[in-house]
Design a protein around this motif. Structure first.
Motif, PDB file in Angstrom:
ATOM      1  N   SER B  41      -6.372  -6.212   3.196  1.00  0.00           N
ATOM      2  CA  SER B  41      -6.878  -7.076   2.114  1.00  0.00           C
ATOM      3  C   SER B  41      -7.957  -8.000   2.630  1.00  0.00           C
ATOM      4  O   SER B  41      -8.978  -8.212   1.981  1.00  0.00           O
ATOM      5  CB  SER B  41      -5.745  -7.914   1.528  1.00  0.00           C
ATOM      6  N   ASP B 161      -7.715  -3.098  -4.108  1.00  0.00           N
ATOM      7  CA  ASP B 161      -6.713  -3.586  -3.161  1.00  0.00           C
ATOM      8  C   ASP B 161      -5.313  -3.256  -3.667  1.00  0.00           C
ATOM      9  O   ASP B 161      -4.759  -3.979  -4.483  1.00  0.00           O
ATOM     10  CB  ASP B 161      -6.872  -5.096  -2.958  1.00  0.00           C
ATOM     11  N   GLU B 162      -4.772  -2.183  -3.175  1.00  0.00           N
ATOM     12  CA  GLU B 162      -3.441  -1.709  -3.583  1.00  0.00           C
ATOM     13  C   GLU B 162      -3.247  -1.791  -5.096  1.00  0.00           C
ATOM     14  O   GLU B 162      -2.349  -2.478  -5.584  1.00  0.00           O
ATOM     15  CB  GLU B 162      -2.350  -2.518  -2.867  1.00  0.00           C
TER      16      GLU B 162
HETATM   17 MG   LIG Z   1      -2.878  -6.466   1.247  1.00  0.00          MG
END
Ligand SMILES: [Mg+2]
Ligand SMILES: Nc1ncnc2c1ncn2[C@@H]1O[C@H](COP(=O)(O)OP(=O)(O)O)[C@@H](O)[C@H]1O
Lengths: 220, 240
Positions: B41, B161-162
Protein backbone atom coordinates in the motif's frame (compact mmCIF):
# COMPACT_ATOMS: atom_id res chain seq x y z
CA UNK A 1 -42.47 29.47 52.33
CA UNK A 2 -44.82 31.21 49.96
CA UNK A 3 -44.68 31.86 46.28
CA UNK A 4 -46.75 34.98 45.81
CA UNK A 5 -48.50 34.46 42.49
CA UNK A 6 -49.86 37.97 42.59
CA UNK A 7 -46.37 39.45 42.47
CA UNK A 8 -45.38 37.02 39.78
CA UNK A 9 -48.38 37.92 37.68
CA UNK A 10 -47.68 41.63 38.10
CA UNK A 11 -44.05 41.37 37.03
CA UNK A 12 -44.29 38.57 34.46
CA UNK A 13 -44.75 40.83 31.42
CA UNK A 14 -41.81 42.92 32.61
CA UNK A 15 -39.65 39.80 32.98
CA UNK A 16 -40.72 38.30 29.68
CA UNK A 17 -39.74 41.49 27.95
CA UNK A 18 -36.14 40.50 28.71
CA UNK A 19 -36.45 37.37 26.58
CA UNK A 20 -35.93 39.47 23.47
CA UNK A 21 -32.49 40.62 24.56
CA UNK A 22 -31.48 37.23 25.95
CA UNK A 23 -32.53 35.59 22.73
CA UNK A 24 -30.94 38.14 20.45
CA UNK A 25 -27.61 37.94 22.26
CA UNK A 26 -27.70 34.16 22.18
CA UNK A 27 -28.58 33.83 18.51
CA UNK A 28 -26.19 36.48 17.24
CA UNK A 29 -23.29 35.21 19.36
CA UNK A 30 -24.07 31.66 18.28
CA UNK A 31 -24.16 32.45 14.57
CA UNK A 32 -21.08 34.67 14.62
CA UNK A 33 -19.37 32.20 16.96
CA UNK A 34 -20.14 29.37 14.55
CA UNK A 35 -18.43 31.22 11.70
CA UNK A 36 -15.49 32.26 13.88
CA UNK A 37 -15.30 28.74 15.27
CA UNK A 38 -15.15 27.21 11.79
CA UNK A 39 -12.26 29.46 10.80
CA UNK A 40 -10.44 28.65 14.04
CA UNK A 41 -11.10 24.92 13.68
CA UNK A 42 -9.70 24.95 10.13
CA UNK A 43 -6.67 26.85 11.42
CA UNK A 44 -6.16 24.43 14.25
CA UNK A 45 -5.90 21.39 12.02
CA UNK A 46 -3.18 22.92 9.82
CA UNK A 47 0.36 21.69 10.11
CA UNK A 48 1.70 25.24 9.69
CA UNK A 49 2.37 26.50 13.25
CA UNK A 50 1.71 30.13 12.26
CA UNK A 51 -1.86 29.16 11.49
CA UNK A 52 -2.28 26.52 14.17
CA UNK A 53 -0.75 28.08 17.27
CA UNK A 54 -2.80 31.30 17.43
CA UNK A 55 -5.92 29.15 17.15
CA UNK A 56 -4.71 26.88 19.94
CA UNK A 57 -3.89 29.85 22.17
CA UNK A 58 -7.27 31.41 21.52
CA UNK A 59 -9.33 28.31 22.31
CA UNK A 60 -7.20 27.47 25.34
CA UNK A 61 -7.42 30.99 26.74
CA UNK A 62 -11.16 31.31 26.31
CA UNK A 63 -12.00 27.83 27.54
CA UNK A 64 -9.66 28.18 30.48
CA UNK A 65 -11.00 31.47 31.82
CA UNK A 66 -14.44 32.46 33.16
CA UNK A 67 -16.86 34.21 30.83
CA UNK A 68 -17.40 36.81 33.54
CA UNK A 69 -13.72 37.68 33.51
CA UNK A 70 -13.81 37.92 29.71
CA UNK A 71 -16.78 40.31 29.81
CA UNK A 72 -15.07 42.53 32.41
CA UNK A 73 -11.84 42.43 30.45
CA UNK A 74 -13.51 43.60 27.26
CA UNK A 75 -15.78 46.14 28.93
CA UNK A 76 -13.51 47.58 31.61
CA UNK A 77 -9.99 46.25 31.13
CA UNK A 78 -9.12 46.65 27.47
CA UNK A 79 -10.63 50.14 27.03
CA UNK A 80 -8.01 51.32 29.50
CA UNK A 81 -5.10 50.09 27.39
CA UNK A 82 -6.59 50.23 23.89
CA UNK A 83 -8.43 53.48 24.43
CA UNK A 84 -11.81 52.54 22.99
CA UNK A 85 -15.04 53.75 24.53
CA UNK A 86 -16.88 50.92 26.30
CA UNK A 87 -20.36 50.32 24.89
CA UNK A 88 -22.30 47.78 26.93
CA UNK A 89 -24.20 45.93 24.27
CA UNK A 90 -21.29 45.81 21.82
CA UNK A 91 -18.86 44.60 24.47
CA UNK A 92 -21.32 42.00 25.67
CA UNK A 93 -21.91 40.79 22.13
CA UNK A 94 -18.20 40.64 21.39
CA UNK A 95 -17.46 38.79 24.63
CA UNK A 96 -20.21 36.24 24.05
CA UNK A 97 -19.20 35.73 20.41
CA UNK A 98 -15.53 35.25 21.23
CA UNK A 99 -16.51 32.88 24.01
CA UNK A 100 -18.89 30.85 21.87
CA UNK A 101 -16.35 30.82 19.02
CA UNK A 102 -13.82 28.93 21.13
CA UNK A 103 -16.26 26.24 22.20
CA UNK A 104 -17.76 25.92 18.74
CA UNK A 105 -14.27 25.69 17.23
CA UNK A 106 -13.71 22.56 19.28
CA UNK A 107 -17.04 21.18 18.09
CA UNK A 108 -16.13 21.75 14.44
CA UNK A 109 -12.68 20.30 14.98
CA UNK A 110 -14.09 17.20 16.65
CA UNK A 111 -16.55 16.73 13.81
CA UNK A 112 -13.90 17.22 11.11
CA UNK A 113 -11.47 14.87 12.81
CA UNK A 114 -14.17 12.23 13.18
CA UNK A 115 -14.40 11.90 9.40
CA UNK A 116 -12.52 8.84 8.12
CA UNK A 117 -9.12 9.96 6.71
CA UNK A 118 -9.94 7.80 3.69
CA UNK A 119 -12.40 10.49 2.63
CA UNK A 120 -9.67 13.10 2.30
CA UNK A 121 -7.44 10.58 0.52
CA UNK A 122 -10.14 9.64 -1.95
CA UNK A 123 -10.85 13.31 -2.67
CA UNK A 124 -7.17 14.16 -3.09
CA UNK A 125 -6.56 11.10 -5.26
CA UNK A 126 -9.17 12.49 -7.67
CA UNK A 127 -7.08 15.63 -8.09
CA UNK A 128 -8.97 17.88 -5.71
CA UNK A 129 -6.98 20.50 -3.85
CA UNK A 130 -7.03 20.50 -0.06
CA UNK A 131 -9.62 23.29 -0.08
CA UNK A 132 -11.84 21.55 -2.60
CA UNK A 133 -11.70 18.34 -0.60
CA UNK A 134 -12.58 20.23 2.58
CA UNK A 135 -15.40 22.12 0.95
CA UNK A 136 -17.08 19.38 -1.03
CA UNK A 137 -16.25 16.25 0.93
CA UNK A 138 -15.15 16.80 4.52
CA UNK A 139 -17.20 19.81 5.69
CA UNK A 140 -20.60 18.66 4.40
CA UNK A 141 -20.15 15.46 6.40
CA UNK A 142 -18.80 17.33 9.42
CA UNK A 143 -21.79 19.71 9.54
CA UNK A 144 -24.18 16.83 10.08
CA UNK A 145 -22.06 15.38 12.85
CA UNK A 146 -21.73 18.76 14.52
CA UNK A 147 -25.46 19.38 14.83
CA UNK A 148 -26.07 17.60 18.16
CA UNK A 149 -23.12 19.21 20.02
CA UNK A 150 -23.97 22.55 18.43
CA UNK A 151 -27.47 22.23 19.84
CA UNK A 152 -26.01 21.69 23.29
CA UNK A 153 -23.72 24.67 22.84
CA UNK A 154 -26.69 26.83 21.90
CA UNK A 155 -28.45 25.83 25.12
CA UNK A 156 -25.32 26.50 27.18
CA UNK A 157 -24.99 29.90 25.55
CA UNK A 158 -28.62 30.73 26.25
CA UNK A 159 -27.92 30.24 29.96
CA UNK A 160 -24.51 31.88 29.99
CA UNK A 161 -25.85 34.95 28.24
CA UNK A 162 -27.31 35.94 31.63
CA UNK A 163 -23.84 37.27 32.44
CA UNK A 164 -24.37 40.23 30.13
CA UNK A 165 -26.55 41.57 32.94
CA UNK A 166 -23.42 42.42 34.91
CA UNK A 167 -22.61 45.26 32.54
CA UNK A 168 -26.13 46.57 32.63
CA UNK A 169 -27.94 44.93 29.73
CA UNK A 170 -31.61 44.39 30.38
CA UNK A 171 -31.84 40.73 29.58
CA UNK A 172 -34.00 38.24 31.47
CA UNK A 173 -31.56 38.07 34.35
CA UNK A 174 -31.22 41.82 34.71
CA UNK A 175 -34.97 42.16 34.76
CA UNK A 176 -35.16 39.56 37.51
CA UNK A 177 -32.69 41.69 39.49
CA UNK A 178 -34.85 44.71 38.91
CA UNK A 179 -38.01 42.85 39.85
CA UNK A 180 -36.37 41.69 43.05
CA UNK A 181 -35.29 45.19 43.93
CA UNK A 182 -38.62 46.82 43.19
CA UNK A 183 -40.90 44.21 44.73
CA UNK A 184 -38.70 43.13 47.63
CA UNK A 185 -39.63 39.57 46.62
CA UNK A 186 -36.28 37.99 45.57
CA UNK A 187 -37.62 34.45 45.75
CA UNK A 188 -40.45 35.15 43.30
CA UNK A 189 -38.06 37.05 41.05
CA UNK A 190 -35.28 34.48 40.84
CA UNK A 191 -37.43 31.38 40.96
CA UNK A 192 -39.62 32.70 38.16
CA UNK A 193 -36.66 33.66 36.00
CA UNK A 194 -35.15 30.23 36.61
CA UNK A 195 -38.39 28.64 35.41
CA UNK A 196 -38.38 30.78 32.28
CA UNK A 197 -34.80 29.65 31.48
CA UNK A 198 -35.78 26.07 32.17
CA UNK A 199 -38.74 26.20 29.81
CA UNK A 200 -36.55 27.65 27.07
CA UNK A 201 -33.71 25.15 27.50
CA UNK A 202 -36.08 22.20 27.70
CA UNK A 203 -37.80 23.42 24.56
CA UNK A 204 -34.52 23.64 22.70
CA UNK A 205 -33.30 20.27 23.96
CA UNK A 206 -36.39 18.67 22.53
CA UNK A 207 -35.92 20.50 19.25
CA UNK A 208 -32.30 19.30 19.05
CA UNK A 209 -33.35 15.75 19.90
CA UNK A 210 -35.91 15.81 17.11
CA UNK A 211 -33.39 17.18 14.67
CA UNK A 212 -30.97 14.45 15.70
CA UNK A 213 -33.62 11.77 15.30
CA UNK A 214 -34.41 13.10 11.85
CA UNK A 215 -30.74 12.93 10.91
CA UNK A 216 -30.35 9.38 12.15
CA UNK A 217 -33.25 8.31 10.01
CA UNK A 218 -31.74 10.18 7.04
CA UNK A 219 -28.29 9.76 5.53
CA UNK A 220 -25.34 9.52 7.88
CA UNK B 1 4.87 5.13 -18.32
CA UNK B 2 5.61 4.64 -14.63
CA UNK B 3 9.16 4.51 -13.37
CA UNK B 4 9.99 3.96 -9.74
CA UNK B 5 13.67 4.20 -8.85
CA UNK B 6 15.23 3.25 -5.54
CA UNK B 7 12.11 4.28 -3.60
CA UNK B 8 12.53 4.47 0.15
CA UNK B 9 9.88 5.37 2.67
CA UNK B 10 10.19 5.49 6.44
CA UNK B 11 7.61 6.24 9.08
CA UNK B 12 9.73 7.52 11.94
CA UNK B 13 12.23 4.77 12.67
CA UNK B 14 10.33 2.18 10.68
CA UNK B 15 11.71 1.78 7.18
CA UNK B 16 8.84 0.37 5.15
CA UNK B 17 10.17 0.66 1.60
CA UNK B 18 13.84 -0.17 1.16
CA UNK B 19 14.66 0.55 -2.44
CA UNK B 20 11.74 -0.31 -4.70
CA UNK B 21 12.24 -0.33 -8.47
CA UNK B 22 9.36 -0.70 -10.87
CA UNK B 23 8.71 -0.01 -14.54
CA UNK B 24 5.25 -0.18 -15.99
CA UNK B 25 4.70 0.34 -19.70
CA UNK B 26 1.65 1.91 -21.23
CA UNK B 27 -1.22 -0.58 -21.34
CA UNK B 28 0.52 -2.99 -19.05
CA UNK B 29 -1.20 -4.67 -16.10
CA UNK B 30 1.06 -5.58 -13.20
CA UNK B 31 -0.17 -7.42 -10.15
CA UNK B 32 1.70 -6.98 -6.87
CA UNK B 33 1.42 -9.61 -4.19
CA UNK B 34 3.17 -10.05 -0.89
CA UNK B 35 2.58 -10.55 2.81
CA UNK B 36 0.65 -8.06 4.88
CA UNK B 37 2.85 -5.21 6.09
CA UNK B 38 5.43 -5.68 3.33
CA UNK B 39 4.80 -2.16 1.99
CA UNK B 40 2.48 -2.72 -0.98
CA UNK B 41 0.00 0.00 0.00
CA UNK B 42 2.78 2.39 0.90
CA UNK B 43 4.32 1.93 -2.55
CA UNK B 44 1.00 2.63 -4.30
CA UNK B 45 0.41 5.67 -2.09
CA UNK B 46 3.85 7.01 -2.96
CA UNK B 47 3.05 6.72 -6.65
CA UNK B 48 0.21 9.25 -6.40
CA UNK B 49 1.98 11.07 -3.60
CA UNK B 50 -0.48 10.37 -0.82
CA UNK B 51 2.78 9.56 0.94
CA UNK B 52 5.95 11.57 0.42
CA UNK B 53 8.91 9.30 -0.37
CA UNK B 54 11.89 9.56 1.95
CA UNK B 55 14.23 8.93 -0.97
CA UNK B 56 14.10 7.92 -4.61
CA UNK B 57 12.33 9.01 -7.77
CA UNK B 58 8.91 8.37 -9.23
CA UNK B 59 8.08 9.41 -12.77
CA UNK B 60 4.68 9.18 -14.42
CA UNK B 61 4.55 10.02 -18.12
CA UNK B 62 7.83 11.84 -17.78
CA UNK B 63 6.62 13.95 -14.84
CA UNK B 64 8.55 13.70 -11.59
CA UNK B 65 5.92 13.04 -8.91
CA UNK B 66 8.38 13.55 -6.07
CA UNK B 67 9.56 16.95 -7.33
CA UNK B 68 8.14 19.66 -5.03
CA UNK B 69 7.71 21.91 -8.06
CA UNK B 70 5.34 19.43 -9.71
CA UNK B 71 1.67 20.32 -9.34
CA UNK B 72 0.60 17.09 -7.72
CA UNK B 73 -3.09 17.83 -8.25
CA UNK B 74 -2.55 17.75 -12.01
CA UNK B 75 -0.74 14.42 -11.75
CA UNK B 76 -3.49 12.92 -9.59
CA UNK B 77 -6.12 13.93 -12.12
CA UNK B 78 -4.62 11.37 -14.45
CA UNK B 79 -3.99 8.65 -11.87
CA UNK B 80 -7.06 6.88 -10.55
CA UNK B 81 -6.97 5.07 -7.23
CA UNK B 82 -9.28 2.41 -5.88
CA UNK B 83 -9.14 1.69 -2.17
CA UNK B 84 -9.72 -1.44 -0.15
CA UNK B 85 -12.51 0.26 1.80
CA UNK B 86 -14.02 2.08 -1.21
CA UNK B 87 -13.99 5.51 0.46
CA UNK B 88 -17.12 6.59 -1.36
CA UNK B 89 -18.53 9.94 -0.28
CA UNK B 90 -21.48 8.95 1.93
CA UNK B 91 -23.29 12.28 1.66
CA UNK B 92 -23.54 12.02 -2.14
CA UNK B 93 -25.51 9.71 -4.42
CA UNK B 94 -23.55 7.33 -6.62
CA UNK B 95 -23.94 9.63 -9.60
CA UNK B 96 -22.83 12.65 -7.55
CA UNK B 97 -19.86 10.63 -6.28
CA UNK B 98 -18.83 10.13 -9.89
CA UNK B 99 -19.49 13.65 -11.17
CA UNK B 100 -18.03 15.63 -8.25
CA UNK B 101 -14.39 15.63 -9.34
CA UNK B 102 -15.05 16.20 -13.07
CA UNK B 103 -17.27 19.16 -12.19
CA UNK B 104 -15.11 20.76 -9.54
CA UNK B 105 -11.62 19.81 -10.70
CA UNK B 106 -12.01 19.69 -14.49
CA UNK B 107 -14.76 22.38 -14.42
CA UNK B 108 -16.80 20.11 -16.64
CA UNK B 109 -20.30 21.28 -17.48
CA UNK B 110 -22.86 19.60 -15.19
CA UNK B 111 -24.83 18.03 -18.03
CA UNK B 112 -21.77 16.55 -19.64
CA UNK B 113 -20.52 15.26 -16.28
CA UNK B 114 -23.87 13.56 -15.66
CA UNK B 115 -23.95 12.09 -19.11
CA UNK B 116 -20.47 10.65 -18.70
CA UNK B 117 -21.30 9.56 -15.17
CA UNK B 118 -24.35 7.65 -16.34
CA UNK B 119 -22.33 5.99 -19.07
CA UNK B 120 -19.75 4.92 -16.48
CA UNK B 121 -22.44 3.58 -14.16
CA UNK B 122 -23.80 1.58 -17.07
CA UNK B 123 -20.31 0.32 -17.82
CA UNK B 124 -19.94 -1.05 -14.28
CA UNK B 125 -23.47 -2.44 -14.42
CA UNK B 126 -25.13 -0.04 -12.00
CA UNK B 127 -27.16 2.27 -14.22
CA UNK B 128 -30.23 1.69 -12.03
CA UNK B 129 -28.42 2.81 -8.86
CA UNK B 130 -27.63 6.37 -9.84
CA UNK B 131 -29.75 7.96 -7.10
CA UNK B 132 -28.84 5.56 -4.31
CA UNK B 133 -26.54 6.56 -1.50
CA UNK B 134 -23.44 4.45 -0.78
CA UNK B 135 -24.93 2.92 2.37
CA UNK B 136 -27.73 1.46 0.27
CA UNK B 137 -25.26 -0.51 -1.85
CA UNK B 138 -23.56 -3.85 -1.30
CA UNK B 139 -19.77 -3.98 -0.99
CA UNK B 140 -19.34 -5.15 -4.56
CA UNK B 141 -21.58 -2.38 -5.84
CA UNK B 142 -19.70 0.21 -3.79
CA UNK B 143 -16.39 -0.87 -5.23
CA UNK B 144 -17.76 -0.72 -8.77
CA UNK B 145 -18.98 2.83 -8.11
CA UNK B 146 -15.53 3.66 -6.74
CA UNK B 147 -13.96 2.39 -9.95
CA UNK B 148 -16.42 4.44 -12.01
CA UNK B 149 -15.62 7.49 -9.88
CA UNK B 150 -11.91 7.11 -10.64
CA UNK B 151 -12.57 6.52 -14.34
CA UNK B 152 -14.62 9.72 -14.57
CA UNK B 153 -11.37 11.69 -14.50
CA UNK B 154 -10.17 9.85 -17.66
CA UNK B 155 -7.07 8.53 -15.92
CA UNK B 156 -4.13 7.16 -17.84
CA UNK B 157 -3.10 4.96 -14.94
CA UNK B 158 -5.16 3.12 -12.36
CA UNK B 159 -3.91 2.00 -8.96
CA UNK B 160 -5.85 -0.69 -7.12
CA UNK B 161 -5.12 -1.39 -3.45
CA UNK B 162 -6.63 -4.75 -2.56
CA UNK B 163 -9.92 -3.81 -4.19
CA UNK B 164 -11.65 -7.07 -3.32
CA UNK B 165 -10.22 -7.96 0.07
CA UNK B 166 -13.00 -6.26 2.03
CA UNK B 167 -15.71 -8.02 0.01
CA UNK B 168 -17.82 -11.06 0.68
CA UNK B 169 -16.66 -13.88 -1.60
CA UNK B 170 -19.78 -13.81 -3.76
CA UNK B 171 -19.12 -10.17 -4.69
CA UNK B 172 -15.49 -10.50 -5.68
CA UNK B 173 -16.27 -11.72 -9.18
CA UNK B 174 -18.34 -8.69 -10.20
CA UNK B 175 -15.51 -6.32 -9.26
CA UNK B 176 -12.81 -8.42 -10.91
CA UNK B 177 -14.78 -8.60 -14.13
CA UNK B 178 -15.02 -4.81 -14.26
CA UNK B 179 -11.26 -4.66 -13.74
CA UNK B 180 -10.68 -7.27 -16.38
CA UNK B 181 -12.73 -5.31 -18.90
CA UNK B 182 -10.68 -2.26 -18.03
CA UNK B 183 -7.50 -4.18 -18.75
CA UNK B 184 -8.90 -5.40 -22.06
CA UNK B 185 -9.70 -1.78 -22.95
CA UNK B 186 -6.01 -1.04 -22.61
CA UNK B 187 -5.80 0.69 -19.22
CA UNK B 188 -2.43 0.76 -17.53
CA UNK B 189 -2.95 -0.80 -14.13
CA UNK B 190 -0.97 -1.50 -10.97
CA UNK B 191 -3.02 -3.91 -8.91
CA UNK B 192 -2.23 -5.02 -5.38
CA UNK B 193 -4.32 -8.15 -4.97
CA UNK B 194 -4.18 -11.70 -3.82
CA UNK B 195 -6.71 -12.85 -6.39
CA UNK B 196 -4.44 -15.34 -8.09
CA UNK B 197 -7.02 -16.21 -10.73
CA UNK B 198 -7.13 -12.57 -11.79
CA UNK B 199 -3.35 -12.34 -11.79
CA UNK B 200 -3.00 -15.45 -13.96
CA UNK B 201 -5.60 -14.34 -16.41
CA UNK B 202 -5.08 -10.58 -16.67
CA UNK B 203 -1.58 -9.67 -15.48
CA UNK B 204 1.30 -9.13 -17.85
CA UNK B 205 3.65 -9.50 -14.91
CA UNK B 206 3.35 -10.51 -11.28
CA UNK B 207 5.66 -8.97 -8.67
CA UNK B 208 6.32 -10.28 -5.21
CA UNK B 209 7.07 -7.76 -2.48
CA UNK B 210 8.56 -8.74 0.83
CA UNK B 211 10.21 -6.59 3.48
CA UNK B 212 9.92 -3.41 1.46
CA UNK B 213 11.50 -4.59 -1.77
CA UNK B 214 10.46 -6.61 -4.82
CA UNK B 215 12.21 -9.91 -4.63
CA UNK B 216 10.76 -11.62 -7.67
CA UNK B 217 8.92 -10.74 -10.84
CA UNK B 218 7.80 -12.79 -13.81
CA UNK B 219 4.92 -13.30 -16.22
CA UNK B 220 2.11 -15.08 -14.37
CA UNK B 221 2.60 -18.54 -15.86
CA UNK B 222 6.23 -18.56 -14.85
CA UNK B 223 5.63 -16.81 -11.54
CA UNK B 224 3.05 -19.31 -10.36
CA UNK B 225 4.44 -22.32 -12.19
CA UNK B 226 8.06 -21.93 -11.33
CA UNK B 227 8.76 -19.45 -8.54
CA UNK B 228 12.45 -19.03 -7.85
CA UNK B 229 12.73 -17.56 -4.40
CA UNK B 230 12.13 -19.57 -1.27
CA UNK B 231 10.05 -16.79 0.22
CA UNK B 232 7.89 -16.60 -2.91
CA UNK B 233 7.34 -20.34 -2.76
CA UNK B 234 6.49 -20.21 0.91
CA UNK B 235 4.06 -17.36 0.36
CA UNK B 236 2.39 -19.00 -2.63
CA UNK B 237 2.00 -22.28 -0.78
CA UNK B 238 0.10 -20.38 1.91
CA UNK B 239 -2.27 -18.44 -0.33
CA UNK B 240 -2.93 -20.89 -3.16
MG1 LIG C 1 -2.14 -2.81 2.16
N1 LIG D 1 1.03 6.29 8.11
C1 LIG D 1 1.79 5.33 8.69
N2 LIG D 1 2.43 5.57 9.85
C2 LIG D 1 3.21 4.62 10.42
N3 LIG D 1 3.36 3.38 9.93
C3 LIG D 1 2.73 3.08 8.78
C4 LIG D 1 1.91 4.03 8.11
N4 LIG D 1 1.40 3.44 6.99
C5 LIG D 1 1.90 2.19 6.98
N5 LIG D 1 2.70 1.96 8.05
C6 LIG D 1 3.42 0.71 8.35
O1 LIG D 1 4.13 0.37 7.19
C7 LIG D 1 4.16 -1.04 7.04
C8 LIG D 1 3.72 -1.39 5.65
O2 LIG D 1 2.36 -1.06 5.51
P1 LIG D 1 1.58 -1.24 4.15
O3 LIG D 1 2.26 -0.50 3.08
O4 LIG D 1 0.17 -0.89 4.45
O5 LIG D 1 1.71 -2.80 3.89
P2 LIG D 1 0.84 -3.76 2.99
O6 LIG D 1 -0.08 -2.91 2.16
O7 LIG D 1 1.81 -4.53 2.20
O8 LIG D 1 0.09 -4.63 3.93
C9 LIG D 1 3.30 -1.61 8.15
O9 LIG D 1 4.15 -2.05 9.17
C10 LIG D 1 2.49 -0.44 8.61
O10 LIG D 1 2.18 -0.55 9.96
Amino acid sequence: MTYDLGVVRRYLPFLLNGIGITFRFTVVAFVLGAVLGLVVALGRIQRNPFMRLPCVWYTDFIRGTPLLAQIYLIHFGLPQVLGYKPVGWIDAMVALTINAGAYIAEIWRGAIESIDPGQMEAARSLGMTYSQAMRYVILPQSFKRAIPPLGNEFIALLKESCLVSVIGLEDLMMRANMMSGRSFRPFEAYFTVALIYLIMTLGFSRLVARLEGGLKRGRS
Amino acid sequence: MVEVRDLHKSFGDLEVLKGVNLDVKKGEVVVVIGPSGSGKSTMLRCINHLETPTKGHITIDGIRVDDPRTNINLVRQTVGMVFQHFNLFPHLTTLQNITLAPRKVLKMDANQAEEEGLALLAKVGLADKKDQYPDQLSGGQKQRVAIARALAMHPRLMLFDEPTSALDPEMIGEVLSVMKQLAIDGMTMIVVSHEMGFAREVADRVLFMDGGVFIEEAPPAEFFGNPKHERTKAFLSKVL
